[in-house]
Design an enzyme around this catalytic site. Structure first.
Site, PDB file in Angstrom:
ATOM      1  N   SER A 136       0.842  -1.208   0.000  1.00 16.07           N
ATOM      2  CA  SER A 136       0.000   0.000   0.000  1.00 16.07           C
ATOM      3  C   SER A 136       0.872   1.251   0.000  1.00 16.07           C
ATOM      4  CB  SER A 136      -0.870   0.014   1.255  1.00 16.07           C
ATOM      5  OG  SER A 136      -1.543   1.259   1.376  1.00 16.07           O
ATOM      6  N   TYR A 149      -1.257  -0.212  10.689  1.00 11.24           N
ATOM      7  CA  TYR A 149      -1.587  -0.594   9.308  1.00 11.24           C
ATOM      8  C   TYR A 149      -0.455  -0.147   8.384  1.00 11.24           C
ATOM      9  CZ  TYR A 149      -3.676  -0.992   4.733  1.00 11.24           C
ATOM     10  OH  TYR A 149      -3.887  -1.334   3.413  1.00 11.24           O
TER      11      TYR A 149
END
Ligand code: NDP
Ligand code: 8X3
Length: 249
Positions: A136, A149
């Site tokens: 990501s 995250y």
């Protein structure tokens, strides 16, 4: 010759679109996830000769072993591993975050991903296959509340690049795809609220699971002498400028 992809997180979003796209392009897919009814629906729609449903929680190493051992012969020769299953939970600042959420993200995004990769590397090497991981932008640029995250996705991005070094000379190709905003169930899972998800994506014209699936197919079907190391796609309406200042009052 028909090739086989092992796609984690195929019950929704990027993974589900990837299974449909690869099957449409002539691949067989092992589709994994916890929601059995969604996997069964994919098998019914696309055909049992094209999709094998492997229903397990990626955090359960024994269940993962059993699912790999139970692969029918025509699905056992894995040519492509798509490390896609993952999630974010929460957006609280680190000092207020829920430790259970942190543990879930580390167990799913980091531990399960490396365990599965380790288990499938022998067959991938034997078949000169490929690994494509969905990291990501959160692993490359910081935003408030990203904390674990973001850290877990930095791990995915970097572990995937590190695999390139270890697999040097094996013919196995490795690609890290590091997307920005993709409208899937991701924000619903992160926040528990469909309204929060709709609010985040409203007016942004975000990427879709299909956009990322198309990139996965493109990378997977390149000629064998070509390796894309990393791709970082974003919606035009998202960027990475994030400097802030706090002022003394
Ligand atoms: P979705 O929530 O739509 O899909 C997530 C998938 O992961 C589901 O199939 C889910 O299956 C699976 N999964 C989650 N936890 C587990 C578990 N414990 N065991 C097995 N499967 C699990 O989100 P996306 O498609 O957006 O996310 C896919 C990947 O893309 C993730 O790694 C995410 O971090 C990454 N990503 C997403 C972006 C976005 O903006 N959406 C941007 C950048 C990266 P089930 O619940 O059935 O188990
Ligand atoms: C999720 C991407 O931009 O929503 O990995 O944080 S973003």
């Amino acid at each position: 010759m028909t090739k086989t992809a092992f796609v984690t997180g195929a019950t929704a979003g990027i993974g589900e679109a990837t299974v449909r796209t690869l099957v449409a392009s002539g691949w067989r897919c092992v589709a994994t996830g916890r929601r059995k009814e969604r996997l069964d629906a994919l098998v019914s729609e696309l055909g049992a000769d094209k999709v094998h449903a492997a229903c397990f929680d990626v955090r359960d190493s024994e269940a993962m072993d059993a699912a790999i051992a139970a692969l029918p012969a025509e699905f056992a020769g894995v040519d492509l591993l798509v490390n896609n299953a993952g999630l974010a939970q929460g957006l609280s600042p680190a000092q207020e975050a829920d430790l259970e959420n942190w543990q879930t993200m580390i167990d799913t995004n980091v531990t399960a991903m490396v365990v599965l990769t380790r288990k499938l590397l022998p067959v991938l090497i034997e078949r000169k296959g490929a690994v494509i991981a969905i990291g990501s932008v959160a692993g490359n640029y910081i935003y408030p509340g990203g904390n674990v995250y973001a850290g877990s996705k930095a791990f995915v991005n970097h572990f995937t690049l590190a695999l390139r070094a270890d697999l040097h000379g094996t013919g196995v190709r490795v690609t890290s795809i590091e997307p920005g905003m993709v409208e899937t169930e991701f924000t619903l899972v992160r926040t528990g609220s469909q309204d929060a998800s709709d609010d985040l994506y409203r007016g942004v014209d975000p990427m879709t699971g299909q956009d990322i699936a198309d990139m996965i197919k493109w990378v997977a079907e390149l000629p064998p002498h070509l390796n894309i190391n990393r791709l970082e796609p974003m919606p035009v309406n998202q960027d990475f400028a994030g400097f802030r200042v706090a002022r003394n009052t």
